[in-house]
Design a protein around this motif. Structure first.
Motif, short mmCIF file in Angstrom:
data_model
loop_
_atom_site.label_atom_id
_atom_site.label_comp_id
_atom_site.label_asym_id
_atom_site.label_seq_id
_atom_site.Cartn_x
_atom_site.Cartn_y
_atom_site.Cartn_z
N PRO A 42 16.38 80.54 32.08
CA PRO A 42 17.46 80.13 33.01
C PRO A 42 17.77 81.17 34.08
O PRO A 42 17.92 80.82 35.25
CB PRO A 42 18.66 79.92 32.06
CG PRO A 42 18.07 79.70 30.71
CD PRO A 42 16.84 80.54 30.68
N ALA A 43 17.85 82.44 33.69
CA ALA A 43 18.13 83.49 34.67
C ALA A 43 16.98 83.63 35.66
O ALA A 43 17.20 83.88 36.85
CB ALA A 43 18.39 84.81 33.97
N ALA A 44 15.75 83.48 35.19
CA ALA A 44 14.60 83.58 36.09
C ALA A 44 14.61 82.44 37.11
O ALA A 44 14.22 82.64 38.27
CB ALA A 44 13.30 83.55 35.27
N ALA A 45 15.06 81.25 36.70
CA ALA A 45 15.15 80.13 37.64
C ALA A 45 16.17 80.41 38.73
O ALA A 45 15.94 80.13 39.91
CB ALA A 45 15.50 78.85 36.89
N VAL A 46 17.32 80.97 38.36
CA VAL A 46 18.34 81.32 39.34
C VAL A 46 17.82 82.39 40.30
O VAL A 46 17.95 82.28 41.52
CB VAL A 46 19.63 81.79 38.64
CG1 VAL A 46 20.66 82.25 39.66
CG2 VAL A 46 20.21 80.68 37.78
N LEU A 47 17.21 83.44 39.75
CA LEU A 47 16.67 84.51 40.58
C LEU A 47 15.57 83.97 41.49
O LEU A 47 15.46 84.36 42.66
CB LEU A 47 16.12 85.63 39.69
CG LEU A 47 15.46 86.81 40.42
CD1 LEU A 47 16.47 87.51 41.32
CD2 LEU A 47 14.87 87.79 39.41
N GLY A 48 14.74 83.06 40.96
CA GLY A 48 13.68 82.48 41.77
C GLY A 48 14.20 81.70 42.96
O GLY A 48 13.68 81.80 44.06
N LEU A 49 15.26 80.91 42.74
CA LEU A 49 15.83 80.14 43.85
C LEU A 49 16.42 81.06 44.91
O LEU A 49 16.16 80.90 46.11
CB LEU A 49 16.91 79.19 43.34
CG LEU A 49 17.65 78.41 44.44
CD1 LEU A 49 16.70 77.46 45.15
CD2 LEU A 49 18.84 77.65 43.87
N PHE A 50 17.20 82.05 44.48
CA PHE A 50 17.81 82.97 45.44
C PHE A 50 16.73 83.74 46.22
O PHE A 50 16.85 83.96 47.43
CB PHE A 50 18.74 83.95 44.73
CG PHE A 50 20.00 83.32 44.22
CD1 PHE A 50 20.44 82.11 44.74
CD2 PHE A 50 20.75 83.91 43.23
CE1 PHE A 50 21.61 81.51 44.28
CE2 PHE A 50 21.92 83.33 42.76
CZ PHE A 50 22.35 82.13 43.29
N PHE A 72 15.01 73.10 45.00
CA PHE A 72 16.22 72.90 44.20
C PHE A 72 16.13 71.62 43.36
O PHE A 72 16.59 71.60 42.21
CB PHE A 72 17.45 72.82 45.11
CG PHE A 72 18.74 72.70 44.36
CD1 PHE A 72 19.35 73.82 43.83
CD2 PHE A 72 19.34 71.46 44.17
CE1 PHE A 72 20.54 73.72 43.12
CE2 PHE A 72 20.53 71.35 43.47
CZ PHE A 72 21.12 72.48 42.94
N LEU A 73 15.55 70.56 43.90
CA LEU A 73 15.41 69.32 43.12
C LEU A 73 14.47 69.51 41.94
O LEU A 73 14.69 68.95 40.87
CB LEU A 73 14.90 68.20 44.03
CG LEU A 73 15.88 67.69 45.10
CD1 LEU A 73 15.21 66.65 45.98
CD2 LEU A 73 17.14 67.09 44.45
N LEU A 74 13.42 70.32 42.13
CA LEU A 74 12.46 70.52 41.03
C LEU A 74 13.03 71.39 39.93
O LEU A 74 12.76 71.17 38.74
CB LEU A 74 11.18 71.15 41.58
CG LEU A 74 10.31 70.26 42.47
CD1 LEU A 74 9.13 71.05 43.01
CD2 LEU A 74 9.83 69.04 41.70
N PHE A 75 13.82 72.41 40.29
CA PHE A 75 14.30 73.37 39.31
C PHE A 75 15.83 73.35 39.19
O PHE A 75 16.41 74.29 38.65
CB PHE A 75 13.85 74.79 39.69
CG PHE A 75 12.36 74.93 39.79
CD1 PHE A 75 11.58 75.05 38.65
CD2 PHE A 75 11.73 74.92 41.02
CE1 PHE A 75 10.21 75.18 38.74
CE2 PHE A 75 10.36 75.05 41.13
CZ PHE A 75 9.59 75.17 39.98
N GLY A 76 16.46 72.29 39.70
CA GLY A 76 17.93 72.26 39.72
C GLY A 76 18.56 72.33 38.34
O GLY A 76 19.56 73.02 38.15
N ARG A 77 17.97 71.65 37.37
CA ARG A 77 18.57 71.63 36.03
C ARG A 77 18.58 73.03 35.42
O ARG A 77 19.60 73.47 34.88
CB ARG A 77 17.81 70.66 35.13
CG ARG A 77 18.36 70.58 33.72
CD ARG A 77 17.67 69.51 32.91
NE ARG A 77 17.86 68.19 33.49
CZ ARG A 77 17.35 67.06 32.99
NH1 ARG A 77 16.58 67.13 31.90
NH2 ARG A 77 17.58 65.90 33.57
N GLN A 78 17.46 73.74 35.51
CA GLN A 78 17.41 75.09 34.97
C GLN A 78 18.31 76.04 35.75
O GLN A 78 18.94 76.94 35.18
CB GLN A 78 15.98 75.61 34.98
CG GLN A 78 15.07 74.92 33.97
CD GLN A 78 13.71 75.56 33.91
OE1 GLN A 78 13.36 76.39 34.74
NE2 GLN A 78 12.92 75.17 32.92
#
Length: 290
Positions: free
Chosen positions: A208-216, A272-278
């Motif tokens: 989950p944290a990696a997904a947030v860091l990846g988006l930012f 964001f649509l692909l990884f929004g849930r994570q």
């Protein structure tokens, strides 16, 4: 938000009181206002990109999409090599995102759960680098890229952003609270070395944290303008430098610029649509732990 207590329900051997929370209509009104304010710039870009310049300058302003969207899209690709700019931005942002997430997760795991000499001092040095203005290193960094023969090429944009101090510190804080030592000890008892512990224990925990860091990171790399403008040439642009080229004429064609900006927004929305849930799960998990 108000709290309503319902009468207690009784079952054999125990009494249970149900607490029901009632959300005020003002809460929904505020959320709708925030949503409308956040979505309006994107909607306005779409409206302008589907109109002509004469319609954009009309009073009162046009608020509904017109029928010139595909015509303006064709003009964007005719006026500048926007397909190359999109491809370059995807390469730059994608490479930087994967690298930052990988190296930040590795370093964060080491700083949080491994004991070695100088760990605290190294972490302080990493955090201290965030206080150095980016503009301070532009001249020496450009000289380094020129010496390597990378000026004007994508690697000059990619290599300086392969790891960030923010990513290392963010993942270190996440591992500090989300990864229990008992789980690591169990892995060591099963014969796992440091790399296997990271791959099989730490990395799934950090998803989950990696997904947030990846988006930012993807958004920051995609929207980066200053450094690509300095080190790249107009014949090899990213999306942001291509937008600057479109807006740099004697008169600004707003339909052309906002059409290109609308096209440039699509990859970020897709991510964001692909990884929004994570991403949402990671943000909520961090909020609950905080």
């Amino acid at each position: 938000m108000t709290t309503v207590l319902t009468p207690p329900t009784t079952t054999p051997g125990r009494t249970r009181r149900i607490v029901r929370r009632v959300t005020s209509p003002w809460t929904y009104a505020g959320l709708i206002a925030i949503l409308a304010g956040s979505a309006f710039p994107v909607y306005w870009s779409l409206v302008v990109s589907s109109q002509t310049n004469e319609a954009v300058g009309s009073v009162p302003p046009v608020l509904l999409p017109g029928g010139h969207l595909f015509e303006n899209i064709a003009r964007v690709f005719d006026e500048t090599d926007f397909a190359l700019a999109l491809g370059n931005s995807l390469i730059v942002a994608g490479t930087i995102t994967v690298s930052v997430v990988l190296f930040s997760t590795l370093a964060g795991f080491a700083f949080a759960k491994m004991r070695f000499r100088g760990r605290t001092a190294l972490l302080l040095v990493v955090v201290a680098t965030q206080a150095i203005p980016t503009e301070l290193g532009v001249v020496p960094l450009y000289m380094m890229m020129a010496d390597l023969g990378w000026a004007g090429q994508l690697q000059a944009v990619i290599v300086p952003g392969l790891v960030t101090a923010f990513g290392v510190f963010y993942m270190r804080q996440y591992f500090e609270h989300a990864l229990p030592l008992e789980l690591l000890e169990a892995g060591r008892m099963d014969g796992c070395g440091p790399l296997r512990l990271f791959w099989h224990v730490a990395l799934p925990t950090a998803r989950p944290a990696a997904a947030v860091l990846g988006l930012f990171t993807f958004m920051q790399a995609w929207n980066d303008f200053f450094w690509p403008l300095v080190v790249l040439v107009p014949e090899n642009p990213t999306v942001q430098t291509a937008l600057s080229t479109l807006a740099s004429g004697y008169t600004t064609d707003y339909t052309l610029v906002l059409t290109a900006a609308t096209i440039g927004t699509i990859p970020v929305l897709v991510v964001f649509l692909l990884f929004g849930r994570q991403i949402v799960g990671g943000i909520m998990q961090g909020a609950l732990k905080g």
